[in-house]
Design a protein around this motif. Structure first.
Motif, PDB file in Angstrom:
ATOM      1  N   LEU A  25       0.826  -1.205   0.000  1.00  0.00           N
ATOM      2  CA  LEU A  25       0.000   0.000   0.000  1.00  0.00           C
ATOM      3  C   LEU A  25       0.865   1.262   0.000  1.00  0.00           C
ATOM      4  O   LEU A  25       0.548   2.244  -0.676  1.00  0.00           O
ATOM      5  CB  LEU A  25      -0.955  -0.004   1.193  1.00  0.00           C
ATOM      6  N   TRP A  26       1.990   1.234   0.751  1.00  0.00           N
ATOM      7  CA  TRP A  26       2.897   2.390   0.740  1.00  0.00           C
ATOM      8  C   TRP A  26       3.486   2.588  -0.649  1.00  0.00           C
ATOM      9  O   TRP A  26       3.563   3.708  -1.153  1.00  0.00           O
ATOM     10  CB  TRP A  26       4.031   2.214   1.752  1.00  0.00           C
ATOM     11  N   LYS A  27       3.921   1.509  -1.279  1.00  0.00           N
ATOM     12  CA  LYS A  27       4.508   1.607  -2.619  1.00  0.00           C
ATOM     13  C   LYS A  27       3.493   2.170  -3.612  1.00  0.00           C
ATOM     14  O   LYS A  27       3.822   3.027  -4.437  1.00  0.00           O
ATOM     15  CB  LYS A  27       4.991   0.241  -3.099  1.00  0.00           C
ATOM     16  N   HIS A  66       8.727   7.348   2.609  1.00  0.00           N
ATOM     17  CA  HIS A  66       7.445   7.978   2.315  1.00  0.00           C
ATOM     18  C   HIS A  66       7.581   8.959   1.155  1.00  0.00           C
ATOM     19  O   HIS A  66       8.663   9.131   0.595  1.00  0.00           O
ATOM     20  CB  HIS A  66       6.890   8.650   3.562  1.00  0.00           C
ATOM     21  N   HIS A  67       6.494   9.611   0.833  1.00  0.00           N
ATOM     22  CA  HIS A  67       6.466  10.580  -0.254  1.00  0.00           C
ATOM     23  C   HIS A  67       7.531  11.660  -0.025  1.00  0.00           C
ATOM     24  O   HIS A  67       7.859  11.978   1.128  1.00  0.00           O
ATOM     25  CB  HIS A  67       5.104  11.276  -0.325  1.00  0.00           C
ATOM     26  N   LEU A  94      13.407   6.535  22.623  1.00  0.00           N
ATOM     27  CA  LEU A  94      12.261   7.292  23.109  1.00  0.00           C
ATOM     28  C   LEU A  94      11.490   6.480  24.141  1.00  0.00           C
ATOM     29  O   LEU A  94      11.294   5.271  23.960  1.00  0.00           O
ATOM     30  CB  LEU A  94      11.319   7.666  21.962  1.00  0.00           C
ATOM     31  N   HIS A  95      11.064   7.168  25.209  1.00  0.00           N
ATOM     32  CA  HIS A  95      10.280   6.558  26.277  1.00  0.00           C
ATOM     33  C   HIS A  95       8.850   7.079  26.188  1.00  0.00           C
ATOM     34  O   HIS A  95       8.541   7.950  25.381  1.00  0.00           O
ATOM     35  CB  HIS A  95      10.892   6.909  27.639  1.00  0.00           C
ATOM     36  N   GLN A  96       7.993   6.567  27.047  1.00  0.00           N
ATOM     37  CA  GLN A  96       6.591   6.963  27.054  1.00  0.00           C
ATOM     38  C   GLN A  96       6.449   8.492  27.033  1.00  0.00           C
ATOM     39  O   GLN A  96       7.111   9.186  27.808  1.00  0.00           O
ATOM     40  CB  GLN A  96       5.883   6.396  28.274  1.00  0.00           C
ATOM     41  N   TYR A  97       5.622   8.975  26.135  1.00  0.00           N
ATOM     42  CA  TYR A  97       5.277  10.385  25.907  1.00  0.00           C
ATOM     43  C   TYR A  97       6.383  11.197  25.250  1.00  0.00           C
ATOM     44  O   TYR A  97       6.200  12.389  25.004  1.00  0.00           O
ATOM     45  CB  TYR A  97       4.785  11.074  27.188  1.00  0.00           C
ATOM     46  N   ASP A  98       7.535  10.595  24.937  1.00  0.00           N
ATOM     47  CA  ASP A  98       8.548  11.296  24.149  1.00  0.00           C
ATOM     48  C   ASP A  98       8.055  11.379  22.706  1.00  0.00           C
ATOM     49  O   ASP A  98       7.317  10.502  22.230  1.00  0.00           O
ATOM     50  CB  ASP A  98       9.885  10.544  24.148  1.00  0.00           C
ATOM     51  N   SER A  99       8.484  12.419  22.003  1.00  0.00           N
ATOM     52  CA  SER A  99       8.103  12.597  20.602  1.00  0.00           C
ATOM     53  C   SER A  99       9.333  12.891  19.756  1.00  0.00           C
ATOM     54  O   SER A  99      10.342  13.392  20.263  1.00  0.00           O
ATOM     55  CB  SER A  99       7.118  13.772  20.453  1.00  0.00           C
ATOM     56  N   ILE A 100       9.228  12.580  18.476  1.00  0.00           N
ATOM     57  CA  ILE A 100      10.297  12.845  17.521  1.00  0.00           C
ATOM     58  C   ILE A 100       9.649  13.306  16.219  1.00  0.00           C
ATOM     59  O   ILE A 100       8.550  12.865  15.877  1.00  0.00           O
ATOM     60  CB  ILE A 100      11.180  11.596  17.299  1.00  0.00           C
ATOM     61  N   ARG A 101      10.335  14.202  15.521  1.00  0.00           N
ATOM     62  CA  ARG A 101       9.895  14.661  14.200  1.00  0.00           C
ATOM     63  C   ARG A 101      11.066  14.488  13.250  1.00  0.00           C
ATOM     64  O   ARG A 101      12.198  14.842  13.574  1.00  0.00           O
ATOM     65  CB  ARG A 101       9.476  16.126  14.267  1.00  0.00           C
ATOM     66  N   PHE A 102      10.796  13.938  12.061  1.00  0.00           N
ATOM     67  CA  PHE A 102      11.869  13.746  11.089  1.00  0.00           C
ATOM     68  C   PHE A 102      11.298  13.703   9.678  1.00  0.00           C
ATOM     69  O   PHE A 102      10.099  13.527   9.478  1.00  0.00           O
ATOM     70  CB  PHE A 102      12.662  12.459  11.386  1.00  0.00           C
ATOM     71  N   CYS A 103      12.180  13.870   8.717  1.00  0.00           N
ATOM     72  CA  CYS A 103      11.824  13.781   7.312  1.00  0.00           C
ATOM     73  C   CYS A 103      11.689  12.297   6.970  1.00  0.00           C
ATOM     74  O   CYS A 103      12.659  11.544   7.063  1.00  0.00           O
ATOM     75  CB  CYS A 103      12.885  14.460   6.458  1.00  0.00           C
ATOM     76  N   ALA A 104      10.495  11.873   6.576  1.00  0.00           N
ATOM     77  CA  ALA A 104      10.208  10.447   6.401  1.00  0.00           C
ATOM     78  C   ALA A 104      10.445   9.943   4.986  1.00  0.00           C
ATOM     79  O   ALA A 104      10.133   8.795   4.691  1.00  0.00           O
ATOM     80  CB  ALA A 104       8.766  10.164   6.817  1.00  0.00           C
ATOM     81  N   ASP A 105      11.011  10.788   4.122  1.00  0.00           N
ATOM     82  CA  ASP A 105      11.327  10.292   2.779  1.00  0.00           C
ATOM     83  C   ASP A 105      12.755   9.753   2.733  1.00  0.00           C
ATOM     84  O   ASP A 105      13.332   9.570   1.681  1.00  0.00           O
ATOM     85  CB  ASP A 105      11.088  11.349   1.708  1.00  0.00           C
ATOM     86  N   LEU A 113       2.408   3.578  19.523  1.00  0.00           N
ATOM     87  CA  LEU A 113       2.840   4.880  19.012  1.00  0.00           C
ATOM     88  C   LEU A 113       1.667   5.629  18.413  1.00  0.00           C
ATOM     89  O   LEU A 113       0.732   5.025  17.883  1.00  0.00           O
ATOM     90  CB  LEU A 113       3.906   4.689  17.925  1.00  0.00           C
ATOM     91  N   HIS A 114       1.735   6.933  18.465  1.00  0.00           N
ATOM     92  CA  HIS A 114       0.815   7.808  17.737  1.00  0.00           C
ATOM     93  C   HIS A 114       1.648   8.465  16.650  1.00  0.00           C
ATOM     94  O   HIS A 114       2.687   9.083  16.944  1.00  0.00           O
ATOM     95  CB  HIS A 114       0.213   8.862  18.672  1.00  0.00           C
ATOM     96  N   ILE A 115       1.242   8.305  15.394  1.00  0.00           N
ATOM     97  CA  ILE A 115       2.029   8.819  14.276  1.00  0.00           C
ATOM     98  C   ILE A 115       1.197   9.788  13.456  1.00  0.00           C
ATOM     99  O   ILE A 115       0.056   9.503  13.092  1.00  0.00           O
ATOM    100  CB  ILE A 115       2.520   7.660  13.368  1.00  0.00           C
ATOM    101  N   LEU A 116       1.800  10.927  13.154  1.00  0.00           N
ATOM    102  CA  LEU A 116       1.211  11.927  12.273  1.00  0.00           C
ATOM    103  C   LEU A 116       2.118  12.080  11.075  1.00  0.00           C
ATOM    104  O   LEU A 116       3.324  12.288  11.235  1.00  0.00           O
ATOM    105  CB  LEU A 116       1.074  13.275  13.006  1.00  0.00           C
ATOM    106  N   LEU A 117       1.564  11.912   9.880  1.00  0.00           N
ATOM    107  CA  LEU A 117       2.308  12.144   8.643  1.00  0.00           C
ATOM    108  C   LEU A 117       1.820  13.433   8.024  1.00  0.00           C
ATOM    109  O   LEU A 117       0.612  13.590   7.787  1.00  0.00           O
ATOM    110  CB  LEU A 117       2.115  10.978   7.661  1.00  0.00           C
ATOM    111  N   LYS A 118       2.742  14.345   7.785  1.00  0.00           N
ATOM    112  CA  LYS A 118       2.412  15.622   7.168  1.00  0.00           C
ATOM    113  C   LYS A 118       3.084  15.648   5.798  1.00  0.00           C
ATOM    114  O   LYS A 118       4.298  15.561   5.703  1.00  0.00           O
ATOM    115  CB  LYS A 118       2.887  16.788   8.020  1.00  0.00           C
ATOM    116  N   TYR A 119       2.281  15.748   4.763  1.00  0.00           N
ATOM    117  CA  TYR A 119       2.787  15.677   3.398  1.00  0.00           C
ATOM    118  C   TYR A 119       3.184  17.064   2.888  1.00  0.00           C
ATOM    119  O   TYR A 119       2.526  18.052   3.187  1.00  0.00           O
ATOM    120  CB  TYR A 119       1.735  15.067   2.470  1.00  0.00           C
ATOM    121  N   GLY A 120       4.267  17.093   2.137  1.00  0.00           N
ATOM    122  CA  GLY A 120       4.666  18.326   1.472  1.00  0.00           C
ATOM    123  C   GLY A 120       5.370  19.334   2.333  1.00  0.00           C
ATOM    124  O   GLY A 120       5.414  20.509   2.033  1.00  0.00           O
ATOM    125  N   GLY A 121       5.982  18.916   3.405  1.00  0.00           N
ATOM    126  CA  GLY A 121       6.758  19.885   4.148  1.00  0.00           C
ATOM    127  C   GLY A 121       6.739  19.677   5.579  1.00  0.00           C
ATOM    128  O   GLY A 121       7.228  20.282   6.396  1.00  0.00           O
TER     129      GLY A 121
END
Length: 189
Positions: A59-61, A129-130, A155-166, A181-189
């Motif tokens: 599905l990702w591909k 990712h895209h 990362l431990h409980q409630y820690d967060s990380i942000r990175f470029c997923a491409d 985990l709770h994951i948010l994907l933000k497309y285009g920037g």
């Protein structure tokens, strides 16, 4: 079974219909999507007809090759919705060590959210990712190592990380407990 829900066959049929519609809107043949995605023409045809249950990797591909968010392959919801953990749509990796639950599986051109479950003593290496996709991950329970490129981040409980997923990234659970985990994907920037 990679896609799980209260009615997995209905979800598989729905994904197939959406894939076919999106492919035709973009004026692409099955051959075109096969070349772009690396998923065989036969498998794509089977997905479109609802004859196979695609993995999260497939599905990702496919979503990447069509330049659409992953959740665009699922139906949109409207109105007020509640997303309950452990209920509704679940998409598993090939080994079932990684399972995601889309949160409000409506497609958005800008972002999508999911809960992810990484089984004990396992790892998951998602597809890149895209282009220009930002991934924001918060650990809801457990401890996880997230590798981005050559860097590892514990990362431990409630820690967060942000990175470029491409870029190449992976999730590693070295504990005897499921990591949520709770994951948010933000497309285009």
């Amino acid at each position: 079974m990679p896609i799980e829900s209260e009615d997995p066959k209905q979800v598989v049929l729905q994904v197939g219909a959406v894939l076919k519609r999106l492919r035709k809107e973009k004026q692409l043949s099955l051959d075109d999507v096969a070349v772009l995605s690396g998923v065989s023409k036969l498998t794509l045809g089977n997905i479109e007809r609802g004859e196979t249950n695609p993995t999260i990797g497939m599905l990702w591909k496919i979503s990447k090759s069509l330049a659409i968010p992953l959740m665009a392959l699922f139906s949109a919801e409207s109105g007020v919705n509640v997303s309950r953990a452990g209920k509704g749509l679940r998409i598993a990796g090939e080994e079932k060590t990684w399972v995601i639950e889309p949160i409000f599986h409506q497609a958005s051109d800008e972002m999508e959210m999911c809960r992810a479950y990484l089984q004990p003593n396992s790892s998951y290496d998602p597809e890149k990712h895209h282009p220009r996709t930002t991934e924001i991950v918060t650990v809801m329970s457990g401890t996880v190592t997230i590798r981005v490129g050559q860097e590892s981040h514990l990362l431990h409980q409630y820690d967060s990380i942000r990175f470029c997923a491409d870029t190449t990234h992976s999730y590693i659970n070295q504990s005897d407990e499921v990591v949520v985990l709770h994951i948010l994907l933000k497309y285009g920037g």
